[in-house]
Write an enzyme that holds these catalytic residues in place. Sequence first.
Site, PDB file in Angstrom:
ATOM      1  N   GLY A  72       0.820  -1.200   0.000  1.00  0.00           N
ATOM      2  CA  GLY A  72       0.000   0.000   0.000  1.00  0.00           C
ATOM      3  C   GLY A  72       0.843   1.232   0.000  1.00  0.00           C
ATOM      4  O   GLY A  72       1.978   1.173  -0.426  1.00  0.00           O
ATOM      5  N   PRO A  73       0.401   2.319   0.432  1.00  0.00           N
ATOM      6  CA  PRO A  73      -0.846   2.508   1.169  1.00  0.00           C
ATOM      7  C   PRO A  73      -2.073   2.557   0.261  1.00  0.00           C
ATOM      8  O   PRO A  73      -1.948   2.675  -0.954  1.00  0.00           O
ATOM      9  CB  PRO A  73      -0.638   3.856   1.846  1.00  0.00           C
ATOM     10  CG  PRO A  73       0.260   4.606   0.930  1.00  0.00           C
ATOM     11  CD  PRO A  73       1.165   3.564   0.331  1.00  0.00           C
ATOM     12  N   THR A  74      -3.213   2.480   0.905  1.00  0.00           N
ATOM     13  CA  THR A  74      -4.473   2.735   0.237  1.00  0.00           C
ATOM     14  C   THR A  74      -4.998   4.048   0.794  1.00  0.00           C
ATOM     15  O   THR A  74      -4.968   4.277   2.003  1.00  0.00           O
ATOM     16  CB  THR A  74      -5.475   1.595   0.506  1.00  0.00           C
ATOM     17  OG1 THR A  74      -4.971   0.411  -0.125  1.00  0.00           O
ATOM     18  CG2 THR A  74      -6.849   1.918  -0.035  1.00  0.00           C
TER      19      THR A  74
END
Length: 134
Positions: A72-74
């Site tokens: 990620g990140p998301t």
Amino acid sequence: MPNLNVYLPAGHSAAQKEALLTRMSAVVADSLAAPIASVRIFLIELPLDHVCVGGVTLAAEARAGGPVSPGGPTIDAFLVAGRSQEKKAALIAGVTQVVGDVLAIPPAPVRVMIFDVANTDFGMHGVTAKSLGR
């Protein structure tokens, strides 16, 4: 007005997290032409055993001794509806670039999701965004 939730696997330094938040705030303000004072970013740090990529947790990858997948990140971006596709594209590109610059994570595992929220469904100051003229 723009609210972002950044879901980040644990393991980054305090300095990296601070740089991520401050630089991402500037990118959000610039790309959306929003006042910096209205930008809210919440960093949600996740233990490696709470992140699964390709059916394997990042903790399991770390225990196996191999390279750990970038997890990620998301980033979830909640915006009052009405921004142009160009501004949304600039937001996606900008926050992805900041992640790369600050955390050395390539663009491929970064996910950005934009949620347009009707001005009647977004509240600020105890009233709807619509009642504030947004």
